[in-house]
Design a protein around this motif. Structure first.
Motif, PDB file in Angstrom:
ATOM      1  N   CYS A   1     -10.737  30.345  -0.896  1.00 30.46           N
ATOM      2  CA  CYS A   1     -10.887  29.280  -1.894  1.00 30.46           C
ATOM      3  C   CYS A   1     -12.322  29.095  -2.369  1.00 30.46           C
ATOM      4  O   CYS A   1     -12.548  28.683  -3.525  1.00 30.46           O
ATOM      5  CB  CYS A   1     -10.381  27.959  -1.313  1.00 30.46           C
TER       6      CYS A   1
ATOM      7  N   TRP B   1     -13.503  30.630  -5.748  1.00 32.01           N
ATOM      8  CA  TRP B   1     -12.846  30.013  -6.904  1.00 32.01           C
ATOM      9  C   TRP B   1     -13.409  28.627  -7.180  1.00 32.01           C
ATOM     10  O   TRP B   1     -13.523  28.217  -8.348  1.00 32.01           O
ATOM     11  CB  TRP B   1     -11.340  29.935  -6.655  1.00 32.01           C
TER      12      TRP B   1
ATOM     13  N   LEU C   1     -16.588  29.223  -8.912  1.00 32.23           N
ATOM     14  CA  LEU C   1     -16.320  29.708 -10.279  1.00 32.23           C
ATOM     15  C   LEU C   1     -16.012  28.539 -11.203  1.00 32.23           C
ATOM     16  O   LEU C   1     -16.460  28.509 -12.346  1.00 32.23           O
ATOM     17  CB  LEU C   1     -15.149  30.687 -10.245  1.00 32.23           C
ATOM     18  N   LEU C   2     -15.254  27.564 -10.688  1.00 36.15           N
ATOM     19  CA  LEU C   2     -14.889  26.411 -11.508  1.00 36.15           C
ATOM     20  C   LEU C   2     -16.070  25.478 -11.727  1.00 36.15           C
ATOM     21  O   LEU C   2     -16.331  25.032 -12.866  1.00 36.15           O
ATOM     22  CB  LEU C   2     -13.732  25.656 -10.832  1.00 36.15           C
TER      23      LEU C   2
ATOM     24  N   THR D   1     -13.885  35.957 -12.647  1.00 32.67           N
ATOM     25  CA  THR D   1     -12.515  35.947 -12.113  1.00 32.67           C
ATOM     26  C   THR D   1     -12.226  37.228 -11.342  1.00 32.67           C
ATOM     27  O   THR D   1     -11.621  37.197 -10.255  1.00 32.67           O
ATOM     28  CB  THR D   1     -11.507  35.780 -13.265  1.00 32.67           C
TER      29      THR D   1
ATOM     30  N   CYS E   1     -13.876  37.074  -7.921  1.00 29.08           N
ATOM     31  CA  CYS E   1     -13.137  36.269  -6.934  1.00 29.08           C
ATOM     32  C   CYS E   1     -11.906  37.007  -6.433  1.00 29.08           C
ATOM     33  O   CYS E   1     -11.608  36.985  -5.226  1.00 29.08           O
ATOM     34  CB  CYS E   1     -12.735  34.932  -7.558  1.00 29.08           C
TER      35      CYS E   1
ATOM     36  N   ASN F   1     -11.245  38.160  -2.561  1.00 28.50           N
ATOM     37  CA  ASN F   1     -10.041  37.805  -1.811  1.00 28.50           C
ATOM     38  C   ASN F   1      -9.355  39.035  -1.229  1.00 28.50           C
ATOM     39  O   ASN F   1      -8.859  39.019  -0.099  1.00 28.50           O
ATOM     40  CB  ASN F   1      -9.071  37.038  -2.700  1.00 28.50           C
TER      41      ASN F   1
END
Length: 455
Positions: free
Chosen positions: A32, A35, A38-39, A68, A71, A75
């Motif tokens: 997580c 992300w 990234l946000l 994106t 990320c 993962n």
């Protein structure tokens, strides 16, 4: 919906050991984290700080796409990199090649936005941190700490130099270096601390397994020594007397019969002694088991309260109840996350009742089965499984039922509420023992009645 969530929790969370739970929590956090950055460090700043001209919009869209992909790639590599760090599997060469290329593209796009004055300085600095984090989280587990720090310092100097050329700004130069250093150190601390904790936990888990195997081996050796002490001398005497009897019989001497009678007696004594040794290993002393349960649970950080009436019980009843205490303490340790355990021993209506209750039970099954069972239940049924255990059906309750059945006892296992589990064994006292307790109760009642009449 609630039933589905509980089934998922049972399968993916409560079905795991504590070390596996910590590892799952750590891995999900690593999934997580990129992300979230990234946000918060890329998407939201770009929405507010990006120029609305066509070229900046295209560059910003490409930067979001690359972020994106970063990320998603992070993962995909999280599990293999963690297994490599923990020594479970070897990481293939060039596993982070794609991540390195994506990092280079992200930094190039950020520098392009800086050179075109297409975004405000805060947005570009935050974008640098958002691009570094997905790569650094995993790179910190692959290379030694010194190598990671050295490469981070070189990258920070390079970014500061290029950023200064693209947009000369003394404060901006400092901010670029600070964001780069912060992103690198955050990545290193996040990955190394979590992975080191997992390594220590798994090492402790392996240590407990080795300790358990050593305890079993030690018990086997002790049992072998006891058998040797019991049988060694007797077998030697039997061998000598049998040989003597053979010699006497060949000579027609009547003493041969006496020698064989002596051999028979020694063999019978040996049989009784072996049974006594085996019985000693199978029996459990109730007082010792209560003290042992308190000590073991306290060592595991579980508060254990014991309330036991002072009463002399027959040896077979003590042994059966001692095994109940031992099995209950074992299940409290192995299953669930209990913080408090209560053991109560009392005499009730001519029966001795032992109750063990803890607050670490799993949730009841969606079908509504509370796990209620008694020793009269069929031995092959689903009741053999203690709620909160992780096996497909154990022999714990079945073994306890067999021991309690030998003294006409019963066993009841019940889930109490959402997080409590109660194991209750009830054994009728021998008639003489029950009569003695009833007589004592009657005498107390008579004295109370006489006192009331006198008043």
């Amino acid at each position: 919906m609630v039933g589905s969530i509980r089934r998922w929790q049972q399968r993916h969370w409560r079905g795991r050991s504590k070390a596996e739970r910590v590892e799952l929590h750590t891995v999900v956090t690593w999934y997580c984290t990129p992300w979230v950055f990234l946000l918060t460090w890329l998407l939201i700043p770009l929405l507010g700080g990006l120029d609305r001209r066509p070229v900046p919009l295209v560059l910003g869209g490409l930067l979001l796409l690359v972020g994106t992909l970063q990320c998603a790639t992070a993962n995909r590599l999280t599990r293999p990199v963690l297994d490599h760090y923990l020594g479970r599997a070897k990481l293939p060469a060039g596993a982070q090649y794609t991540s390195a290329v994506l990092l280079g593209l992200a930094l190039a796009l950020v520098l392009a936005l800086t050179a075109l004055h297409a975004a405000d300085p805060v947005t570009t600095r935050l974008a640098i941190g958002a691009g570094l984090l997905p790569f650094g989280l995993l790179h910190g587990l692959i290379v030694p700490v010194r190598v990671f720090l050295r490469r981070s310092a070189v990258l920070a100097l390079l970014l500061m130099a290029v950023s200064e050329v693209a947009r000369p700004d003394g404060l901006g130069l400092f901010m670029t270096g600070a964001v780069t250093a912060f992103g690198a150190l955050l990545s290193l601390l996040a990955c190394r601390c979590g992975a080191w904790t997992l390594a220590v936990l798994w090492e402790a888990e392996r240590g407990r397994e080795v300790e358990a195997r050593l305890a079993v081996a030690e018990e086997r050796l002790r049992f072998g020594r006891d058998l040797h002490d019991v049988l060694g001398r007797n077998l030697s005497v039997i061998s000598l007397k049998s040989e003597l009897a053979v010699q006497l019989a060949r000579r027609g001497r009547p003493e041969a019969v006496e020698q064989m009678i002596e051999v028979q007696r020694i063999a019978q004594d040996s049989q009784r002694e072996v049974r006594a040794v085996v019985r000693g290993y199978r029996e459990a002393d109730l007082d010792i088991e209560l003290a042992g349960a308190r000590g073991v649970l306290a060592a595991a950080g579980i508060n254990c309260e014991i309330h036991a009436e002072t009463v002399e019980l027959p040896a077979e009843v003590q042994s059966a109840l001692g095994w109940v205490v031992r099995e209950a303490a074992t299940n409290v340790l192995r299953h669930g996350d209990a913080g408090h355990c209560t053991v109560e021993l009392r005499i009730q209506e001519g029966n001795v009742v032992l109750t063990v209750e803890n607050d670490g039970a799993d949730h009841p099954s969606p079908t509504g089965n509370t796990g209620h069972m008694r020793s009269e239940d069929h031995a092959g049924g689903g009741a053999d499984r203690i709620p909160g255990s992780h096996g497909s059906g154990g022999s714990g309750l079945a073994g306890l039922r067999e021991r309690l059945a030998a003294v006409d006892g019963s066993l009841e296992a019940t889930a109490v509420g959402q997080d409590r589990f109660r194991l209750m064994a009830e054994v009728p006292l021998v008639n003489d023992e029950a009569s003695r307790h009833n007589d004592e109760a009657s005498r107390h009642k008579d004295r109370d009645t006489e006192a009331s009449g006198a008043r």
